[in-house]
Design a protein around this motif. Structure first.
Motif, PDB file in Angstrom:
ATOM      1  N   LEU A 271       0.735  -1.188  -0.132  1.00 42.91           N
ATOM      2  CA  LEU A 271       0.147  -0.052   0.082  1.00 42.91           C
ATOM      3  C   LEU A 271       0.767   1.188  -0.140  1.00 42.91           C
ATOM      4  O   LEU A 271       0.569   2.379  -0.377  1.00 42.91           O
ATOM      5  N   VAL A 272       1.864   1.175   0.381  1.00 41.62           N
ATOM      6  CA  VAL A 272       2.919   2.393   0.711  1.00 41.62           C
ATOM      7  C   VAL A 272       3.502   2.363  -0.701  1.00 41.62           C
ATOM      8  O   VAL A 272       3.628   3.707  -1.176  1.00 41.62           O
ATOM      9  N   ALA A 273       3.796   1.475  -1.304  1.00 41.06           N
ATOM     10  CA  ALA A 273       4.397   1.402  -2.500  1.00 41.06           C
ATOM     11  C   ALA A 273       3.612   1.968  -3.534  1.00 41.06           C
ATOM     12  O   ALA A 273       3.908   2.850  -4.254  1.00 41.06           O
ATOM     13  N   GLN A 274       2.429   1.653  -3.589  1.00 40.42           N
ATOM     14  CA  GLN A 274       1.248   2.466  -4.371  1.00 40.42           C
ATOM     15  C   GLN A 274       1.213   3.862  -4.110  1.00 40.42           C
ATOM     16  O   GLN A 274       0.970   4.858  -4.944  1.00 40.42           O
ATOM     17  N   ASP A 275       1.238   4.391  -2.808  1.00 38.86           N
ATOM     18  CA  ASP A 275       1.175   5.787  -2.465  1.00 38.86           C
ATOM     19  C   ASP A 275       2.338   6.484  -3.022  1.00 38.86           C
ATOM     20  O   ASP A 275       2.350   7.471  -3.621  1.00 38.86           O
ATOM     21  N   LEU A 276       3.515   5.988  -2.918  1.00 36.54           N
ATOM     22  CA  LEU A 276       4.754   6.762  -3.576  1.00 36.54           C
ATOM     23  C   LEU A 276       4.485   6.513  -4.965  1.00 36.54           C
ATOM     24  O   LEU A 276       4.668   7.644  -5.636  1.00 36.54           O
TER      25      LEU A 276
ATOM     26  N   HIS B 247       4.811  -2.668  -8.021  1.00 39.45           N
ATOM     27  CA  HIS B 247       4.834  -4.254  -8.087  1.00 39.45           C
ATOM     28  C   HIS B 247       4.357  -4.720  -6.634  1.00 39.45           C
ATOM     29  O   HIS B 247       5.288  -5.049  -5.975  1.00 39.45           O
ATOM     30  N   SER B 248       3.298  -5.569  -6.695  1.00 37.74           N
ATOM     31  CA  SER B 248       3.252  -6.241  -5.629  1.00 37.74           C
ATOM     32  C   SER B 248       3.169  -7.557  -5.967  1.00 37.74           C
ATOM     33  O   SER B 248       3.277  -8.657  -4.950  1.00 37.74           O
ATOM     34  N   ASP B 249       2.996  -7.916  -7.148  1.00 40.10           N
ATOM     35  CA  ASP B 249       3.116  -9.359  -7.818  1.00 40.10           C
ATOM     36  C   ASP B 249       4.833  -9.659  -8.051  1.00 40.10           C
ATOM     37  O   ASP B 249       5.244  -9.024  -8.776  1.00 40.10           O
TER      38      ASP B 249
END
Length: 328
Positions: free
Chosen positions: A179-184, A198-200
């Motif tokens: 979720l933090v990666a998506q925020d950045l 990328h979460s996959d």
């Protein structure tokens, strides 16, 4: 700086720099300020040996008393050896025990002056909701203060420079860190940079293979040992991309493949508040610091891009007139 970006401030001294052998690492570490000592203990204690934990717990529990002890005295107090005391001092960021004693004396003075409040109790199942709010608010504030105090400004500045000049940015995170990666990612996209979250793990690795010297890969992992995050960072590292790790364990496996390490702090974990919740607070602070830094460095292009995104979103929420709108 113009108001469009607000202001960003950070206190304190150093964390731990990247330990990889890849060119570009920043030599030299400034010992943590007294205010950062408690944060370092909380962050690093879980990854220490049991004997080192005893030393760390002792200095955190009674900084004034330990500051009065010689290295031999602290070793005897904790049932360890002088070598263990010295190793613990160095792991906490101090060249030797003498420097740690000075920091302990400073921390004790802060506590006596009331600037370093006592840690609140864990949240209990039967706590009134008002107590839950108060305890969470305190822990969140402490987590943010600890993270700011422990951030290495040289590492942060280097990471900002790399992101600002990047051709492409890949960001890895799973679970709460995802979720933090998506925020950045969405922040960087809004100022005109090319960024992908990328979460996959499979997609992360296949994308990392395409990275090159002018690209940046960011790994977000509180534990520092999340394999699905470390593997794409390793691939990016070996492909020549600049790599950044945002982690609560700067001595963890992720550091092997990170050019720059940004250390986060975590509020105390409890039964009702798992690490994923508390770590996200400090990760989001680091993300905001990175974003503001990059926006400052790229202001000439970032400001128009940010304004355009605001305008696009404003139009999206404004009712459209009936009829067909032609393109210009």
């Amino acid at each position: 700086m113009k108001e469009i970006f607000g202001t960003a401030g950070a206190a304190g001294a150093a964390g731990t720099p990247g330990t990889s052998g890849k060119p570009g690492g920043l030599p030299g570490v400034t010992p943590p300020a007294p205010a950062a000592l408690a944060a370092k203990v909380r962050t690093l204690a879980p990854s220490m040996t049991r004997s080192m934990q005893r030393v760390a717990e002792a200095v955190a529990a009674d900084p004034a008393g330990c500051a009065a002890l010689t290295v031999t005295g602290l070793a005897e107090l904790t049932g360890t050896s002088e070598a263990t005391v010295v190793r613990t001092s160095r792991l906490l960021g101090y060249p030797g025990y003498r420097d740690l004693r000075l920091a302990l004396a400073g921390l004790a003075a802060q506590q006596q002056s009331g600037r370093s409040p006592a840690v609140t109790a864990d949240i209990a199942v039967d706590d009134p909701i008002a107590d839950v709010v108060a305890k969470l608010a305190y822990d969140e504030q402490q987590t943010l203060a600890d993270t700011a105090a422990g951030l290495d400004m040289a590492q942060l500045s280097a990471a900002v420079s790399a992101l600002a000049a990047a051709r492409r940015i890949d960001i890895y995170g799973v679970g709460a860190s995802g979720l933090v990666a998506q925020d950045l990612t969405q922040k960087l996209l809004r100022i005109g940079l090319i960024a992908h979250a990328h979460s996959d793990p499979h997609l992360a690795v296949t994308n990392a293979v395409q990275l090159r010297a002018k690209d940046v890969a960011v790994a977000i992992t509180h534990s520092g040992s999340t394999g699905d995050v470390i593997e794409p960072l390793r691939v990016a590292f070996e492909r020549g991309a600049t790599t950044v790790a945002i982690t609560g364990r700067p001595d963890g496996p992720v550091s092997q493949y990170a050019d720059h390490i940004l250390t986060t702090s975590t509020a105390r974990e409890s039964e009702l508040r798992p690490a994923a919740m508390s770590s996200r607070t400090s990760q989001l602070l680091v993300v905001d610091c990175l974003f503001i830094g990059v926006a400052q460095r790229t202001y000439e292009t970032a400001a128009p891009a940010l304004s355009a995104s605001y305008e696009a979103l404003a139009h999206r929420h404004t009712p459209r007139n009936s009829g067909t709108t032609s393109r210009r």
